[in-house]
Design an enzyme around this catalytic site. Structure first.
Site, PDB file in Angstrom:
ATOM      1  N   ALA A 256      -1.074 -30.380 -15.791  1.00 18.60           N
ATOM      2  CA  ALA A 256      -1.977 -30.285 -14.635  1.00 18.60           C
ATOM      3  C   ALA A 256      -1.409 -31.051 -13.442  1.00 18.60           C
ATOM      4  O   ALA A 256      -0.818 -30.462 -12.532  1.00 18.60           O
ATOM      5  CB  ALA A 256      -3.364 -30.789 -15.017  1.00 18.60           C
ATOM      6  N   ARG A 257      -1.565 -32.359 -13.430  1.00 22.85           N
ATOM      7  CA  ARG A 257      -1.036 -33.210 -12.371  1.00 22.85           C
ATOM      8  C   ARG A 257      -0.611 -34.537 -12.983  1.00 22.85           C
ATOM      9  O   ARG A 257      -1.344 -35.117 -13.796  1.00 22.85           O
ATOM     10  CB  ARG A 257      -2.082 -33.452 -11.263  1.00 22.85           C
ATOM     11  CG  ARG A 257      -2.275 -32.299 -10.308  1.00 22.85           C
ATOM     12  CD  ARG A 257      -1.052 -32.106  -9.424  1.00 22.85           C
ATOM     13  NE  ARG A 257      -1.204 -31.041  -8.436  1.00 22.85           N
ATOM     14  CZ  ARG A 257      -0.826 -29.790  -8.623  1.00 22.85           C
ATOM     15  NH1 ARG A 257      -0.328 -29.418  -9.789  1.00 22.85           N
ATOM     16  NH2 ARG A 257      -0.963 -28.902  -7.647  1.00 22.85           N
ATOM     17  N   ASP A 281       4.931 -31.872 -18.181  1.00 19.12           N
ATOM     18  CA  ASP A 281       5.545 -30.925 -17.240  1.00 19.12           C
ATOM     19  C   ASP A 281       5.349 -31.389 -15.804  1.00 19.12           C
ATOM     20  O   ASP A 281       5.913 -30.818 -14.884  1.00 19.12           O
ATOM     21  CB  ASP A 281       4.932 -29.529 -17.426  1.00 19.12           C
ATOM     22  CG  ASP A 281       5.648 -28.469 -16.603  1.00 19.12           C
ATOM     23  OD1 ASP A 281       6.889 -28.359 -16.724  1.00 19.12           O
ATOM     24  OD2 ASP A 281       4.978 -27.758 -15.827  1.00 19.12           O
ATOM     25  N   GLU A 286       6.876 -37.066  -8.345  1.00 15.75           N
ATOM     26  CA  GLU A 286       7.606 -35.881  -8.789  1.00 15.75           C
ATOM     27  C   GLU A 286       8.655 -35.516  -7.751  1.00 15.75           C
ATOM     28  O   GLU A 286       8.306 -35.301  -6.583  1.00 15.75           O
ATOM     29  CB  GLU A 286       6.622 -34.730  -8.979  1.00 15.75           C
ATOM     30  CG  GLU A 286       7.175 -33.585  -9.799  1.00 15.75           C
ATOM     31  CD  GLU A 286       6.084 -32.637 -10.259  1.00 15.75           C
ATOM     32  OE1 GLU A 286       6.026 -31.526  -9.699  1.00 15.75           O
ATOM     33  OE2 GLU A 286       5.294 -33.013 -11.155  1.00 15.75           O
ATOM     34  N   HIS A 305       8.284 -29.307 -14.223  1.00 16.19           N
ATOM     35  CA  HIS A 305       7.207 -28.529 -13.594  1.00 16.19           C
ATOM     36  C   HIS A 305       7.464 -27.027 -13.712  1.00 16.19           C
ATOM     37  O   HIS A 305       7.420 -26.287 -12.720  1.00 16.19           O
ATOM     38  CB  HIS A 305       7.035 -28.935 -12.125  1.00 16.19           C
ATOM     39  CG  HIS A 305       5.628 -28.739 -11.617  1.00 16.19           C
ATOM     40  ND1 HIS A 305       5.033 -29.583 -10.728  1.00 16.19           N
ATOM     41  CD2 HIS A 305       4.706 -27.772 -11.899  1.00 16.19           C
ATOM     42  CE1 HIS A 305       3.804 -29.161 -10.459  1.00 16.19           C
ATOM     43  NE2 HIS A 305       3.586 -28.064 -11.161  1.00 16.19           N
ATOM     44  N   LEU A 306       7.698 -26.571 -14.951  1.00 19.14           N
ATOM     45  CA  LEU A 306       8.054 -25.172 -15.198  1.00 19.14           C
ATOM     46  C   LEU A 306       6.962 -24.376 -15.902  1.00 19.14           C
ATOM     47  O   LEU A 306       7.162 -23.184 -16.170  1.00 19.14           O
ATOM     48  CB  LEU A 306       9.325 -25.109 -16.062  1.00 19.14           C
ATOM     49  CG  LEU A 306      10.623 -25.590 -15.423  1.00 19.14           C
ATOM     50  CD1 LEU A 306      11.754 -25.501 -16.440  1.00 19.14           C
ATOM     51  CD2 LEU A 306      10.958 -24.763 -14.196  1.00 19.14           C
TER      52      LEU A 306
END
Length: 344
Positions: A256-257, A281, A286, A305-306
């Site tokens: 999510a975040r 992820d 980031e 982040h995929l």
């Protein structure tokens, strides 16, 4: 002649957007521009986040345009002001229009259409697949074999993990992605709990989920998967106390975040052995800092982040936003609008 600006990138290109608009019946002059994202990172500028591109170049293209369609272009106050008088709608192929200055759009009389749940299929499949990998210790086993180690000790009883059919999975957030994850888990036979103060009891019942409070979810789950939006209330909601409340040997999944998790506390929970593994992820910040220990931990399945990256997301997002923009240009209302007060 209608004029539409298509601002793309290396994931959802301007050509893909223009083609989708044509398929949706929009006859227009298409002005195209592409950025090098993700080869070049996005960032924050002039009141917008997660944006890629030069606002000045975009402002020149927007002058005299009727619509703008994009994935990550920075729709700043400068860009929106450049379209004042002609620009009617901007369509953003994202679950939330964070790259749009929505107050500036509203002041300029520009509708902002976007796509909640646009990547729910890709993210849900990623979640379930990585849950299996993390519970079974597969990332560390694969890394060991790549380094030349044959670790047959993974068959020792104390190192084996659960199958999904034997697991209780707790979903923190039961929006579009959470509901799809629950549907997939149902096929595996998992027991699924969810915590979401805004969830529909009817939706939860439909996918076989029991709604509970957060302490019960943390204590009862073998896997905790985060699907909450980032708000002041949810920032670092998974802190040291929450991690301590999780079942010993459980797994945390965050697609999510990154800001939902206290990363120092997570590192400590993994170091102590209280948690078996984590799937990350997303990070805070980031990309993660070079000295961040979490991505290097053998217990962590870390990806850049995929979760939402699939061909279906690119193609279907372009098609969906094209239909939304076509609807507005023909006098209709978008399905989801960030500034619905303009519809009145």
């Amino acid at each position: 002649m209608t004029v539409v600006v298509c601002a793309g990138d290396e994931f959802i290109s301007a050509d893909l957007l223009a083609g989708a608009l044509t398929e949706a019946g929009v006859e227009a002059e298409f002005r195209r521009i592409d950025t090098a994202w993700p080869t070049e990172p996005f960032g924050a500028l002039d009141g917008v986040r997660e944006a890629a591109g030069d606002p000045a170049k975009l402002a020149e293209l927007v002058r005299g345009a009727d619509a703008l369609v994009t994935h990550l272009a920075p729709l700043t106050a400068e860009v929106l002001e450049a379209g004042r008088g002609t620009l009617r709608v901007v369509g953003v192929t994202r679950g939330g229009p964070v790259n749009v200055d929505v107050p500036a759009a509203t002041a300029a009389g520009v509708l902002v259409a976007y796509l909640p749940g646009r990547n729910l299929g890709a993210v849900a499949e990623f979640c379930v697949g990585t849950m299996i990998c993390a519970m079974r210790g597969l990332p560390a086993a694969a890394a060991g074999l790549a380094a030349g180690r044959w670790d047959a000790a993974g068959f020792r009883y104390e190192r084996t993990g659960l199958e999904l059919r034997a697991a209780t999975v707790g979903l923190v957030g039961l929006g579009a992605v959470g509901l799809r994850v629950a549907e997939l888990l149902r096929g595996f036979g998992s027991r699924v709990l969810a915590h979401d103060p805004y969830a529909s009891p009817e939706d939860a019942e439909r996918v076989g989920v029991r709604l509970v409070d957060l302490p019960e979810l943390l204590a009862a789950s073998d896997v905790v998967s985060l699907h909450a939006r980032l708000t002041p209330e949810t920032k670092q909601m998974i802190d040291a106390a929450a991690l301590a409340a999780m079942r010993p040997g459980s797994v945390l999944v965050n697609t999510a975040r990154g800001e939902l998790v206290d990363t120092r506390a997570l590192d400590a929970a993994l170091e102590s052995g209280h948690l078996r593994a984590a799937v990350l992820d997303v990070f805070d910040p980031e990309p993660p800092a070079p000295d961040d220990p979490l991505p290097r931990r053998p217990e962590v399945f870390a990806t850049p982040h995929l979760a939402g990256a699939s061909r279906q997301v690119a193609e279907e997002s372009a098609a969906r936003i094209a239909r939304e923009v076509a609807t507005v240009l023909s006098g209709g209302r978008p399905t989801t609008c960030a500034n619905p007060e303009l519809l009145a």
